[in-house]
Scaffold this motif. Structure first.
Motif, PDB file in Angstrom:
ATOM      1  N   GLU A  50       0.853  -1.178   0.000  1.00  0.00           N
ATOM      2  CA  GLU A  50       0.000   0.000   0.000  1.00  0.00           C
ATOM      3  C   GLU A  50       0.889   1.227   0.000  1.00  0.00           C
ATOM      4  N   LEU A  51       0.774   2.014  -1.069  1.00  0.00           N
ATOM      5  CA  LEU A  51       1.500   3.272  -1.182  1.00  0.00           C
ATOM      6  C   LEU A  51       0.513   4.383  -0.888  1.00  0.00           C
ATOM      7  N   LYS A  52       0.853   5.208   0.095  1.00  0.00           N
ATOM      8  CA  LYS A  52      -0.097   6.207   0.557  1.00  0.00           C
ATOM      9  C   LYS A  52       0.009   7.523  -0.221  1.00  0.00           C
ATOM     10  N   CYS A  53      -1.147   8.121  -0.438  1.00  0.00           N
ATOM     11  CA  CYS A  53      -1.229   9.421  -1.092  1.00  0.00           C
ATOM     12  C   CYS A  53      -2.392  10.187  -0.469  1.00  0.00           C
ATOM     13  N   ASN A  54      -2.108  11.380   0.025  1.00  0.00           N
ATOM     14  CA  ASN A  54      -3.147  12.278   0.506  1.00  0.00           C
ATOM     15  C   ASN A  54      -3.064  13.587  -0.266  1.00  0.00           C
ATOM     16  N   TYR A  55      -4.189  14.218  -0.466  1.00  0.00           N
ATOM     17  CA  TYR A  55      -4.200  15.436  -1.245  1.00  0.00           C
ATOM     18  C   TYR A  55      -4.962  16.535  -0.504  1.00  0.00           C
ATOM     19  N   SER A  56      -4.676  17.762  -0.925  1.00  0.00           N
ATOM     20  CA  SER A  56      -5.384  18.928  -0.409  1.00  0.00           C
ATOM     21  C   SER A  56      -5.805  19.749  -1.620  1.00  0.00           C
ATOM     22  N   TYR A  57      -7.108  19.875  -1.807  1.00  0.00           N
ATOM     23  CA  TYR A  57      -7.608  20.589  -2.996  1.00  0.00           C
ATOM     24  C   TYR A  57      -9.063  20.949  -2.754  1.00  0.00           C
ATOM     25  N   SER A  58      -9.399  22.197  -2.991  1.00  0.00           N
ATOM     26  CA  SER A  58     -10.762  22.652  -2.705  1.00  0.00           C
ATOM     27  C   SER A  58     -11.737  22.293  -3.818  1.00  0.00           C
ATOM     28  N   GLY A  59     -11.213  21.993  -5.004  1.00  0.00           N
ATOM     29  CA  GLY A  59     -12.080  21.670  -6.125  1.00  0.00           C
ATOM     30  C   GLY A  59     -12.380  20.188  -6.192  1.00  0.00           C
ATOM     31  N   SER A  60     -12.915  19.765  -7.333  1.00  0.00           N
ATOM     32  CA  SER A  60     -13.199  18.345  -7.538  1.00  0.00           C
ATOM     33  C   SER A  60     -11.911  17.670  -8.007  1.00  0.00           C
ATOM     34  N   PRO A  61     -11.370  16.766  -7.230  1.00  0.00           N
ATOM     35  CA  PRO A  61     -10.033  16.246  -7.555  1.00  0.00           C
ATOM     36  C   PRO A  61     -10.043  15.234  -8.696  1.00  0.00           C
ATOM     37  N   GLU A  62      -8.985  15.290  -9.473  1.00  0.00           N
ATOM     38  CA  GLU A  62      -8.730  14.242 -10.448  1.00  0.00           C
ATOM     39  C   GLU A  62      -7.321  13.748 -10.180  1.00  0.00           C
ATOM     40  N   LEU A  63      -7.201  12.498  -9.840  1.00  0.00           N
ATOM     41  CA  LEU A  63      -5.937  11.956  -9.332  1.00  0.00           C
ATOM     42  C   LEU A  63      -5.408  10.827 -10.192  1.00  0.00           C
ATOM     43  N   PHE A  64      -4.089  10.733 -10.192  1.00  0.00           N
ATOM     44  CA  PHE A  64      -3.370   9.766 -11.003  1.00  0.00           C
ATOM     45  C   PHE A  64      -2.262   9.121 -10.184  1.00  0.00           C
ATOM     46  N   TRP A  65      -1.887   7.934 -10.591  1.00  0.00           N
ATOM     47  CA  TRP A  65      -0.635   7.329 -10.169  1.00  0.00           C
ATOM     48  C   TRP A  65       0.228   7.125 -11.408  1.00  0.00           C
ATOM     49  N   TYR A  66       1.463   7.640 -11.339  1.00  0.00           N
ATOM     50  CA  TYR A  66       2.454   7.416 -12.380  1.00  0.00           C
ATOM     51  C   TYR A  66       3.565   6.552 -11.798  1.00  0.00           C
ATOM     52  N   VAL A  67       4.183   5.740 -12.655  1.00  0.00           N
ATOM     53  CA  VAL A  67       5.281   4.871 -12.238  1.00  0.00           C
ATOM     54  C   VAL A  67       6.496   5.168 -13.101  1.00  0.00           C
ATOM     55  N   GLN A  68       7.654   5.128 -12.478  1.00  0.00           N
ATOM     56  CA  GLN A  68       8.908   5.342 -13.212  1.00  0.00           C
ATOM     57  C   GLN A  68       9.848   4.201 -12.871  1.00  0.00           C
ATOM     58  N   TYR A  69      10.029   3.288 -13.820  1.00  0.00           N
ATOM     59  CA  TYR A  69      10.994   2.215 -13.647  1.00  0.00           C
ATOM     60  C   TYR A  69      12.391   2.785 -13.864  1.00  0.00           C
ATOM     61  N   SER A  70      13.382   2.040 -13.402  1.00  0.00           N
ATOM     62  CA  SER A  70      14.747   2.553 -13.386  1.00  0.00           C
ATOM     63  C   SER A  70      15.157   3.139 -14.740  1.00  0.00           C
ATOM     64  N   ARG A  71      15.517   4.414 -14.741  1.00  0.00           N
ATOM     65  CA  ARG A  71      16.044   5.118 -15.912  1.00  0.00           C
ATOM     66  C   ARG A  71      15.056   5.157 -17.080  1.00  0.00           C
ATOM     67  N   GLN A  72      13.772   5.048 -16.783  1.00  0.00           N
ATOM     68  CA  GLN A  72      12.771   5.122 -17.844  1.00  0.00           C
ATOM     69  C   GLN A  72      11.882   6.346 -17.631  1.00  0.00           C
ATOM     70  N   ARG A  73      11.083   6.640 -18.599  1.00  0.00           N
ATOM     71  CA  ARG A  73      10.159   7.765 -18.502  1.00  0.00           C
ATOM     72  C   ARG A  73       8.988   7.424 -17.589  1.00  0.00           C
ATOM     73  N   LEU A  74       8.358   8.447 -17.082  1.00  0.00           N
ATOM     74  CA  LEU A  74       7.147   8.239 -16.288  1.00  0.00           C
ATOM     75  C   LEU A  74       6.045   7.670 -17.176  1.00  0.00           C
ATOM     76  N   GLN A  75       5.325   6.721 -16.618  1.00  0.00           N
ATOM     77  CA  GLN A  75       4.204   6.112 -17.333  1.00  0.00           C
ATOM     78  C   GLN A  75       2.967   6.200 -16.447  1.00  0.00           C
ATOM     79  N   LEU A  76       1.844   6.450 -17.086  1.00  0.00           N
ATOM     80  CA  LEU A  76       0.593   6.440 -16.338  1.00  0.00           C
ATOM     81  C   LEU A  76       0.287   5.019 -15.865  1.00  0.00           C
ATOM     82  N   LEU A  77      -0.008   4.883 -14.591  1.00  0.00           N
ATOM     83  CA  LEU A  77      -0.401   3.583 -14.051  1.00  0.00           C
ATOM     84  C   LEU A  77      -1.916   3.526 -13.885  1.00  0.00           C
ATOM     85  N   LEU A  78      -2.451   4.525 -13.166  1.00  0.00           N
ATOM     86  CA  LEU A  78      -3.879   4.529 -12.901  1.00  0.00           C
ATOM     87  C   LEU A  78      -4.416   5.948 -12.919  1.00  0.00           C
TER      88      LEU A  78
END
Lengths: 110, 111
Positions: A20-48
């Protein structure tokens, strides 16, 4: 102010253990959230993306507006999951203006 | 499709030198952004563009300039390099309400 908090810099788990990787946010609007993953020496990729409500590579994440959280979970970690994981909040409809968390490095031990 | 292409991949500069980091995308995306990635700080938005001819500042714009003369290209200029600008720089693009696509990054060291 908008903010994304990932409290763990490093998370080490054994292969087959739950993650379980934790993420908390603070935002007054309607949030849109993402998880990105970066494998060793690679570009960021959208996960979820929370609005997709998909399971990718066995990972899931549920938006909890009451707790302002978007934790990433996987029931059984694999060695190939070792990577840097970033939680991100979109300020403008999922497009060009993201606030990133500081990232959590996941190490899956054999 | 090459996606988002960044050049160079590595660069070493001396303090005070100027240079341009190139970013090109072939997906006809209207939105493009530049981020810097520093240990313990995640990715921070430097500048962004919502279309050709339109740019705006992000969280950490000082010391950087951008322009967007075409949809495809979004170069980032360091005017007078400083050691504090040593970082990994990522360019990203997106379309509509779709998530961003990232380039491979440029690893920049300022001596």
């Amino acid at each position: 102010a908008q903010r994304v908090t990932q409290p763990e810099k490093l998370l080490s788990v054994f292969k087959g253990a739950p993650v379980e990787l934790k993420c908390n946010y603070s935002y007054s609007g309607s949030p849109e959230l993402f998880w990105y993953v970066q494998y060793s020496r690679q570009r960021l990729q959208l996960l979820l993306r929370h609005i997709s409500r998909e399971s990718i590579k066995g990972f899931t994440a549920d938006l909890n507006k009451g707790e302002t959280s978007f934790h990433l979970k996987k029931p059984f970690a694999q060695e190939e999951d070792s990577a840097m994981y970033y939680c991100a909040l979109s300020l403008v409809g999922g497009t060009y203006k993201y606030i990133f968390g500081t990232g959590t490095r996941l190490k899956v031990l054999a | 499709n090459a996606g988002v292409t960044q050049t160079p991949k590595f660069q070493v500069l001396k303090t005070g030198q100027s240079m341009t980091l190139q970013c090109a995308q072939d997906m006809n995306h209207e939105y493009m952004s530049w981020y810097r990635q520093d240990p313990g700080m995640g990715l921070r938005l430097i500048h962004y563009s919502v279309g050709a001819g339109i740019t705006d500042q992000g969280e950490v714009p000082n010391g950087y300039n951008v322009s967007r003369s075409t949809t495809e290209d979004f170069p980032l200029r360091l005017l007078s390099a400083a050691p504090s600008q040593t970082s990994v720089y990522f360019c990203a693009s997106s379309r509509g309400d779709q998530p961003q696509h990232f380039g491979d990054g440029t690893r920049l060291s300022i001596l």
